[in-house]
Design a protein around this motif. Structure first.
Motif, short mmCIF file in Angstrom:
data_model
loop_
_atom_site.label_atom_id
_atom_site.label_comp_id
_atom_site.label_asym_id
_atom_site.label_seq_id
_atom_site.Cartn_x
_atom_site.Cartn_y
_atom_site.Cartn_z
N GLY A 104 0.83 -1.20 0.00
CA GLY A 104 0.00 0.00 0.00
C GLY A 104 0.86 1.25 0.00
N VAL A 105 0.21 2.39 -0.19
CA VAL A 105 0.93 3.67 -0.16
C VAL A 105 0.44 4.54 0.99
CG1 VAL A 105 1.47 3.67 -2.62
CG2 VAL A 105 -0.69 4.66 -1.85
N LYS A 106 -0.49 4.02 1.76
CA LYS A 106 -0.96 4.71 2.97
C LYS A 106 -0.81 3.73 4.14
CE LYS A 106 -4.30 7.72 0.64
NZ LYS A 106 -5.74 8.12 0.55
N ASP A 107 -0.48 4.26 5.29
CA ASP A 107 -0.27 3.41 6.47
C ASP A 107 0.69 2.27 6.15
OD1 ASP A 107 -2.19 4.94 7.89
OD2 ASP A 107 -3.80 3.76 6.98
N VAL A 108 1.82 2.66 5.54
CA VAL A 108 2.80 1.68 5.08
C VAL A 108 3.40 0.93 6.27
CG1 VAL A 108 4.99 1.39 3.88
CG2 VAL A 108 3.34 3.04 3.03
N ARG A 109 3.53 -0.39 6.14
CA ARG A 109 4.12 -1.22 7.19
C ARG A 109 5.63 -1.27 6.98
NH1 ARG A 109 -0.26 -3.58 4.98
NH2 ARG A 109 0.95 -5.11 3.80
N THR A 110 6.30 -0.29 7.54
CA THR A 110 7.70 -0.06 7.20
C THR A 110 8.67 -1.13 7.67
OG1 THR A 110 8.02 1.32 9.16
CG2 THR A 110 7.37 2.44 7.13
N GLU A 111 8.34 -1.88 8.73
CA GLU A 111 9.26 -2.87 9.26
C GLU A 111 9.21 -4.20 8.51
OE1 GLU A 111 11.61 -2.47 11.42
OE2 GLU A 111 11.11 -0.41 11.95
N GLU A 112 8.22 -4.37 7.65
CA GLU A 112 8.13 -5.63 6.90
C GLU A 112 9.29 -5.75 5.91
OE1 GLU A 112 4.41 -6.43 5.07
OE2 GLU A 112 3.25 -6.05 6.89
N THR A 113 9.63 -6.99 5.60
CA THR A 113 10.70 -7.21 4.63
C THR A 113 10.12 -7.25 3.21
OG1 THR A 113 10.57 -9.62 4.61
CG2 THR A 113 11.92 -8.58 6.34
N LEU A 114 11.02 -7.21 2.24
CA LEU A 114 10.63 -7.27 0.83
C LEU A 114 10.82 -8.68 0.30
CD1 LEU A 114 12.33 -3.94 -0.31
CD2 LEU A 114 9.89 -4.31 0.06
N GLY A 115 10.48 -9.67 1.14
CA GLY A 115 10.67 -11.07 0.77
C GLY A 115 9.87 -11.51 -0.44
N PHE A 116 8.88 -10.73 -0.85
CA PHE A 116 8.09 -11.08 -2.03
C PHE A 116 8.82 -10.74 -3.33
CE2 PHE A 116 6.82 -6.97 -0.35
CZ PHE A 116 6.91 -6.13 -1.44
N ILE A 117 10.02 -10.13 -3.20
CA ILE A 117 10.87 -9.87 -4.37
C ILE A 117 12.10 -10.75 -4.25
CG2 ILE A 117 12.22 -8.15 -5.63
CD1 ILE A 117 10.42 -6.00 -4.43
N PRO A 118 12.36 -11.63 -5.23
CA PRO A 118 13.53 -12.52 -5.15
C PRO A 118 14.84 -11.73 -4.97
CG PRO A 118 12.08 -13.20 -6.93
CD PRO A 118 11.56 -11.87 -6.44
N GLY A 119 15.59 -12.09 -3.94
CA GLY A 119 16.86 -11.44 -3.67
C GLY A 119 16.77 -10.28 -2.70
#
Length: 454
Positions: A162-177
């Motif tokens: 999302g672009v509102k109420d962004v969950r900043t501590e989450e990782t970007l594990g849905f992107i390989p690498g």
């Protein structure tokens, strides 16, 4: 190093440099010099603003590079606030018309149509220009594979977090690498703030059109981010890591041949191996005045020898009497030969904003990092330094304090964590050296063939 066979070509390459960020135009010009030297029958027309050209150019560039000054996009009579973002957006808005006009003039002057557009990746409009001109388009991304990946996955990131109420501590594990990177590490133009202004919109357009480029390359080394490199090859027609020309030699040049107007080498020559903290925050922005004070206080109390490259206009923020009290401990200079200083045996740590060029220069020299990210891709690079490669640490909460900086210096210099960082940095340096003589050479040849083919 192998010698490239001289290509027999008769091409005209339009090179579009990006202003006002020096970390973009400088590396692109360095690669252009190397390409021009390898393809002497090809004309390279280099387009950049007059101010940026003046700061980058010397008289020794190959004869087949033609330098062209272009308008910076600032309307006459405009009173600027001094913000790099302001100048950047004015330049981007004017750039399509400016480059159309200047390229046409260069074609007339040279007597050859442009056969390839070699541009900063920020110039997303080059995709359509290249089609219109019946030329190939090769794009240069001035950051690392991590930031390029973040931008290419802009839509997926926005849909996922999302672009509102962004969950900043989450990782970007849905992107390989990108499993080791967090949402809060990505540049704000990807998913934070006002995404409808000129710069975020331009970067979004870039993410959509880069897959149309015949090649996209970065200044880097294949083995630094191999998983991300594999990912990018699935997204782009061709993705290449090209070793930065300034880092192709890993032995320190004779000091007499290096520009050193402030005597840094003479001072460094009197210091013990791996004892000196080198401090610099790039050409665009420095930490705020209060943090400059904290750096000075931390240095003075730590007694760590230092070389601090600090713009003259910012020296007024240093604590009263600091320069006199630390005269024997360190030097503060308005400019320093950074690449060579990082290679110097006396350098023990690089204190930096974690711009991509500075990070590359540090890991190539095997020097650990203390990072204070400021903008753009700095947070991603800092995360790579601290978590992915484990060759350094970020200052606590991303802000310099006297006690925090002193603790960082102590940790890198004498703590067991610091010994691990140094060992990892040395190992990474060795991997990079091997990379240059194998994949780096091969990738450059592929890039050369793509750019100068007719």
């Amino acid at each position: 190093m192998f010698k490239l066979p001289e290509p027999i070509r008769d091409s005209h390459v339009a090179v579009l440099g990006f202003f006002p960020v020096g970390a973009h135009a400088g590396p692109l010009l360095a690669v252009t010099r190397r390409l021009a030297a390898a393809a002497p029958s090809t004309i390279f027309s280099f387009f950049n603003t007059a101010r940026s050209n003046a700061s980058l150019l010397s008289s020794d560039h190959p004869e087949n590079i033609r330098i062209h000054d272009v308008d910076d996009g600032v309307p006459e009579g405009t009173v600027l606030t001094g913000s790099p973002r302001e100048m950047l957006e004015m330049f981007l808005e004017a750039a399509p018309q400016t480059f159309h006009r200047e390229i046409a003039a260069a074609e007339t002057e040279v007597g050859k149509k442009v056969t390839c557009m070699l541009t900063d990746a920020f110039f997303w409009f080059a995709a359509d220009m290249a089609v219109e001109m019946k030329a190939t388009w090769v794009a240069f991304w001035a950051g690392g594979a991590n930031s390029l990946c973040a931008h290419l996955y802009t839509d997926r990131i926005r849909e996922t977090i999302g672009v509102k109420d962004v969950r900043t501590e989450e990782t970007l594990g849905f992107i390989p690498g990108m499993e080791n990177y967090r949402v809060k590490d990505i540049p704000e133009e990807v998913a934070f703030g006002d995404l409808d202004t000129v710069f975020p919109k331009a970067l979004h357009q870039m993410s959509l059109v880069l897959p149309r480029a015949s090649a996209v390359f970065i200044s880097s080394f294949e083995e630094l981010e191999p998983t991300l490199a594999h990912n990018l090859r699935s997204k782009l027609v061709r993705f290449l890591n090209i070793p930065p020309p300034t880092l192709l030699s890993f032995t320190l040049k004779r000091e007499t041949l290096v520009r050193d107007p402030h005597g840094c080498f003479a001072w460094m020559g009197k210091r013990s191996p791996a004892s000196v903290a080198y401090i610099s925050f790039g050409t665009v922005m420095e930490p705020p005045p209060a943090e400059l004070v904290a750096i000075a206080q931390g240095l003075e109390s730590s007694k760590v020898p230092f070389v601090w490259s600090l713009k003259e206009k910012n020296m007024v923020h240093l604590p009263k009497g600091f320069l006199d009290r630390t005269r024997e401990q360190g030097i503060v200079v308005p400019w320093a030969p950074q690449v060579e200083l990082l290679k110097h045996e006396a350098t023990g740590v690089n204190v930096t904003h974690c711009g991509w060029n500075s990070v590359l220069e540090s890991v190539s020299a095997g020097v650990p990092i203390i990072g204070r990210p400021i903008l753009a891709d700095n947070r991603l690079n800092g995360r790579a330094v601290e978590v992915v490669w484990k060759v350094g640490m970020m200052v606590n909460n991303g802000v310099f304090t006297k006690e925090g900086f002193e603790k960082c210096l102590h940790q890198v210099s004498v703590h067991d964590d610091g010994k691990t960082m140094k060992a990892n940095a040395k190992k990474l340096k060795e991997i990079i050296q091997e990379d240059v003589s194998t994949k780096g050479f091969e990738n450059f040849k592929v890039l050369l063939d793509e750019i100068v083919k007719v």
